[in-house]
Design an enzyme around this catalytic site. Structure first.
Site, mmCIF file in Angstrom:
data_model
loop_
_atom_site.group_PDB
_atom_site.id
_atom_site.type_symbol
_atom_site.label_atom_id
_atom_site.label_comp_id
_atom_site.label_asym_id
_atom_site.label_seq_id
_atom_site.Cartn_x
_atom_site.Cartn_y
_atom_site.Cartn_z
ATOM 1 N N ASP A 13 39.201 42.853 42.293
ATOM 2 C CA ASP A 13 39.014 44.218 42.795
ATOM 3 C C ASP A 13 40.335 44.937 43.057
ATOM 4 O O ASP A 13 40.438 45.764 43.967
ATOM 5 C CB ASP A 13 38.149 44.219 44.072
ATOM 6 C CG ASP A 13 36.801 43.574 43.844
ATOM 7 O OD1 ASP A 13 36.274 43.710 42.723
ATOM 8 O OD2 ASP A 13 36.284 42.928 44.773
ATOM 9 N N LYS A 16 41.558 47.039 38.362
ATOM 10 C CA LYS A 16 41.777 46.780 36.929
ATOM 11 C C LYS A 16 41.057 47.825 36.075
ATOM 12 O O LYS A 16 41.598 48.310 35.089
ATOM 13 C CB LYS A 16 41.256 45.377 36.554
ATOM 14 C CG LYS A 16 41.982 44.253 37.274
ATOM 15 C CD LYS A 16 41.367 42.905 36.972
ATOM 16 C CE LYS A 16 39.998 42.687 37.579
ATOM 17 N NZ LYS A 16 39.955 42.638 39.057
ATOM 18 N N GLY A 40 32.992 43.833 38.643
ATOM 19 C CA GLY A 40 32.566 45.222 38.821
ATOM 20 C C GLY A 40 33.818 46.066 38.721
ATOM 21 O O GLY A 40 34.671 46.004 39.599
ATOM 22 N N HIS A 41 33.958 46.784 37.615
ATOM 23 C CA HIS A 41 35.175 47.569 37.376
ATOM 24 C C HIS A 41 34.837 49.054 37.452
ATOM 25 O O HIS A 41 34.016 49.540 36.677
ATOM 26 C CB HIS A 41 35.777 47.211 36.012
ATOM 27 C CG HIS A 41 36.225 45.774 35.938
ATOM 28 N ND1 HIS A 41 36.763 45.221 34.805
ATOM 29 C CD2 HIS A 41 36.229 44.790 36.872
ATOM 30 C CE1 HIS A 41 37.079 43.947 35.051
ATOM 31 N NE2 HIS A 41 36.748 43.668 36.295
ATOM 32 N N GLN A 225 38.065 39.460 37.527
ATOM 33 C CA GLN A 225 38.439 38.678 38.716
ATOM 34 C C GLN A 225 39.959 38.777 38.952
ATOM 35 O O GLN A 225 40.565 39.734 38.533
ATOM 36 C CB GLN A 225 37.978 37.224 38.601
ATOM 37 C CG GLN A 225 36.472 37.023 38.713
ATOM 38 C CD GLN A 225 35.713 37.352 37.455
ATOM 39 O OE1 GLN A 225 36.017 36.856 36.386
ATOM 40 N NE2 GLN A 225 34.698 38.190 37.549
HETATM 41 P P1 GDP Z 1 38.439 46.043 39.694
HETATM 42 O O1 GDP Z 1 37.334 45.075 39.842
HETATM 43 O O2 GDP Z 1 39.780 45.405 39.720
HETATM 44 O O3 GDP Z 1 38.266 46.957 38.530
HETATM 45 O O4 GDP Z 1 38.383 46.969 40.999
HETATM 46 P P2 GDP Z 1 37.048 47.610 41.668
HETATM 47 O O5 GDP Z 1 36.575 48.713 40.819
HETATM 48 O O6 GDP Z 1 36.090 46.539 42.026
HETATM 49 O O7 GDP Z 1 37.630 48.123 43.051
HETATM 50 C C1 GDP Z 1 38.663 49.048 43.099
HETATM 51 C C2 GDP Z 1 38.163 50.273 43.875
HETATM 52 O O8 GDP Z 1 39.271 51.079 44.234
HETATM 53 C C3 GDP Z 1 37.255 51.183 43.064
HETATM 54 O O9 GDP Z 1 36.336 51.776 43.930
HETATM 55 C C4 GDP Z 1 38.222 52.227 42.487
HETATM 56 O O10 GDP Z 1 37.578 53.472 42.207
HETATM 57 C C5 GDP Z 1 39.174 52.368 43.638
HETATM 58 N N1 GDP Z 1 40.568 52.722 43.281
HETATM 59 C C6 GDP Z 1 41.308 52.316 42.233
HETATM 60 N N2 GDP Z 1 42.574 52.774 42.335
HETATM 61 C C7 GDP Z 1 42.624 53.485 43.491
HETATM 62 C C8 GDP Z 1 43.650 54.167 44.182
HETATM 63 O O11 GDP Z 1 44.810 54.207 43.781
HETATM 64 N N3 GDP Z 1 43.326 54.755 45.373
HETATM 65 C C9 GDP Z 1 42.062 54.724 45.889
HETATM 66 N N4 GDP Z 1 41.843 55.319 47.046
HETATM 67 N N5 GDP Z 1 41.064 54.080 45.256
HETATM 68 C C10 GDP Z 1 41.346 53.464 44.081
HETATM 69 P P1 IMO Z 2 36.324 41.837 39.556
HETATM 70 O O1 IMO Z 2 36.452 41.649 38.051
HETATM 71 C C1 IMO Z 2 36.107 40.037 43.502
HETATM 72 C C2 IMO Z 2 34.283 36.066 43.774
HETATM 73 C C3 IMO Z 2 32.977 35.989 44.529
HETATM 74 C C4 IMO Z 2 33.096 34.599 45.123
HETATM 75 C C5 IMO Z 2 33.776 33.818 43.986
HETATM 76 C C6 IMO Z 2 32.828 33.031 43.094
HETATM 77 O O2 IMO Z 2 35.486 43.001 39.933
HETATM 78 O O3 IMO Z 2 37.666 41.808 40.188
HETATM 79 P P2 IMO Z 2 31.132 33.792 41.194
HETATM 80 O O4 IMO Z 2 29.929 34.677 41.256
HETATM 81 O O5 IMO Z 2 32.190 34.241 40.251
HETATM 82 O O6 IMO Z 2 30.771 32.346 40.983
HETATM 83 O O7 IMO Z 2 31.755 33.867 42.691
HETATM 84 O O8 IMO Z 2 34.459 34.779 43.209
HETATM 85 N N1 IMO Z 2 34.317 37.054 42.671
HETATM 86 C C7 IMO Z 2 34.931 38.238 42.745
HETATM 87 N N2 IMO Z 2 35.569 38.833 43.769
HETATM 88 N N3 IMO Z 2 36.054 40.643 42.304
HETATM 89 C C8 IMO Z 2 35.443 40.052 41.253
HETATM 90 O O9 IMO Z 2 35.480 40.548 40.013
HETATM 91 C C9 IMO Z 2 34.806 38.806 41.464
HETATM 92 N N4 IMO Z 2 34.107 37.973 40.668
HETATM 93 C C10 IMO Z 2 33.824 36.896 41.422
HETATM 94 O O10 IMO Z 2 32.889 36.977 45.515
HETATM 95 O O11 IMO Z 2 33.963 34.612 46.222
HETATM 96 MG MG MG Z 3 35.685 44.689 41.057
#
Ligand code: GDP
Ligand code: IMO
Ligand code: MG
Length: 432
Positions: A13, A16, A40-41, A225
């Site tokens: 998270d 990416k 979840g991206h 991840q």
């Molecule tokens: P990922 O799994 O690495 O793609 O990240 P996620 O989407 O799960 O979580 C990142 C969250 O931060 C999302 O809600 C994005 O919309 C948000 N986000 C990304 N870059 C920024 C930033 O520079 N500032 C803020 N406030 N939010 C951001």
């Molecule tokens: P993105 O791509 C954050 C975590 C789960 C748990 C552990 C194992 O959005 O960054 P799993 O279901 O993979 O067997 O769970 O890994 N986890 C993540 N945490 N971002 C993710 O993906 C994750 N994918 C798995 O919360 O701790």
């Molecule tokens: Mg994510």
């Protein structure tokens, strides 16, 4: 020009999705190479939010091809739902735009059932998985009993494999996990009908990438991840069941290491973690709550509240080494706005000695005390900054400390979720 890999440097998270969406404008093809719909991206374009779980984050660029590599585990129901949601919003997802590797393993209902029943059985000792069946699916891959996308195209193979697997899985579910067994017929029927829709998308992704490279095209590989969730190098057993590090591109997409030229590590300006497991810089106070609220830190897949803490450069430096990072992209710097002081962990103290890398033993890690550099914060809204010089001096200093302590240059600094809320420093494709 060269090919670029994007990976998470922390526990996932990191942002990416945002960075991949942004970089995709310079690429021809975007490829996922590991993980599944545990990812979840989030992409925010013109204020509209899209969350990609399986489809690569390049899908919003109409002229880009997206590929799901063999290293990804695919829940076909989730993939179809994601395709339908995009179609409803006018984004066409045709076989010209998306391919699924014939060698990708398929997440089955028994994988999810086992994942959930195991977590329930563990009670307070649970890992906090996403419950999507990811671990059990990778287990079957390694056990050589998995069902691959190519099997969906052969009804007799699919039938035989589901029958054989169900015998073993139902025994395990009923007798050991005390959970409900699953029936063959509804699974077979559902997967057969999904197979029909997915058939035109199933392809040889490794060959597609090879041909594209021969044609002079540019590839962006999207990690899921984060490095510290890596099954080998992460905080085992509090990890996912794949290898989110950059080297996995080779096995998970079917390309040689000579085709990878630049590796971008995404670093959130602080640290978050969903699920259980060690987190040395975790903040269990009002500062943690402040970051959680300002950063809207809720899981993009499960909606769970993310644990928050200070930036841990021990974690990031391990990622520099494990991924061969050639640049860093810092995200969510804007979230730290308003804090009087900001701390950065620059090393750990373990039993009276300073260490620079995270120990493998969880017992040792629990005894590690973060050593902090305590820096002044800033109050100004930075979300419209377009250059580093637009940032207040304290924010510039924060970036300088990260750059010096990691010895890796920045390619971008993100100051908001939107595509445009970005300070671009270096185009990874051009520098490679
Ligand atoms: P990922 O799994 O690495 O793609 O990240 P996620 O989407 O799960 O979580 C990142 C969250 O931060 C999302 O809600 C994005 O919309 C948000 N986000 C990304 N870059 C920024 C930033 O520079 N500032 C803020 N406030 N939010 C951001
Ligand atoms: P993105 O791509 C954050 C975590 C789960 C748990 C552990 C194992 O959005 O960054 P799993 O279901 O993979 O067997 O769970 O890994 N986890 C993540 N945490 N971002 C993710 O993906 C994750 N994918 C798995 O919360 O701790
Ligand atoms: Mg994510």
């Amino acid at each position: 020009m060269g090919n670029v890999v994007v990976v998470g440097t922390q526990w996932g998270d990191e942002g990416k999705g945002k960075v991949v969406d942004l970089l995709a404008s310079s690429a021809d093809i975007v490829v996922r190479f590991q993980g599944g719909n545990n990812a979840g991206h989030t992409l925010v374009v013109n204020g509209e939010k899209t969350i990609c779980h399986l489809i690569p984050s390049g899908i919003l660029h109409e002229d880009k091809k997206c590929l799901i590599g063999n290293g990804v585990v695919v829940d076909p129901a989730v993939l179809l739902e994601e395709m339908n949601d995009l179609e409803k919003r006018g984004i066409s997802v045709t076989p010209e735009r998306l391919s699924l590797s014939e060698k990708a393993h398929i997440v089955m209902p028994y994988h999810k059932a086992i994942d959930l029943a195991r977590e329930a059985a563990k009670g307070s000792g649970k890992l906090g998985t996403t419950g999507r069946g990811i671990g059990p699916c990778y287990e079957d891959k390694v056990a050589r009993t998995g069902i691959r996308a190519v099997d969906l195209l052969e009804p007799d193979t699919l039938e035989a494999k589901i029958r054989t697997n169900l015998k073993e899985k139902n025994f395990y579910l009923e007798k050991f996990l005390k959970a409900e067994p699953l029936e063959f017929q509804p699974i077979y029927e559902k997967y057969s009908s999904m197979a029909e829709i997915l058939a035109p998308f199933i392809a040889d992704v490794s060959q597609e990438i090879d041909q594209a490279i021969k044609d002079g095209k540019t590839i962006l590989f999207e990690g899921a991840q984060g490095t510290h969730l890596d099954v080998d190098h992460g905080t085992y057993p509090f990890v996912t069941s794949s290898n989110p590090i950059s080297g996995t591109v080779c096995t998970g997409a079917g390309v040689g290491p000579d085709k990878l030229h630049h590796v971008v590590g995404i670093v959130k300006a602080y640290t978050t973690r969903v699920g259980a497991g060690p987190f040395p810089t975790e903040l269990l106070d009002e500062t943690g709550d402040y970051i959680q609220e300002r950063g809207a830190e809720f899981g993009a897949t499960t909606g769970r509240r993310r644990r928050c803490g200070w930036l841990d450069l021990v974690v990031v430096r391990d990622s520099v080494r494990l991924n061969g990072l050639t640049s860093l992209s810092i995200t969510k710097l804007d979230v730290l706005t308003g804090l009087e002081r900001v701390k950065v962990c620059v090393g750990y103290e373990l039993d009276g000695r300073r260490i620079e890398s995270r120990p493998a033993s969880l017992k040792k890690l629990a005894r590690c005390k973060p050593l902090y550099e305590d820096l002044p914060g800033w109050k100004e809204d930075i979300s419209s900054a377009k250059a580093v010089k637009d940032l207040p001096p304290q924010a510039r200093n924060y970036l300088k400390v990260i750059e010096e302590r990691t010895a890796v240059p920045f390619s971008l600094v993100s100051v908001g979720p939107g595509r445009e809320e970005t300070i671009k420093l270096k185009d990874p494709f051009e520098t490679s």
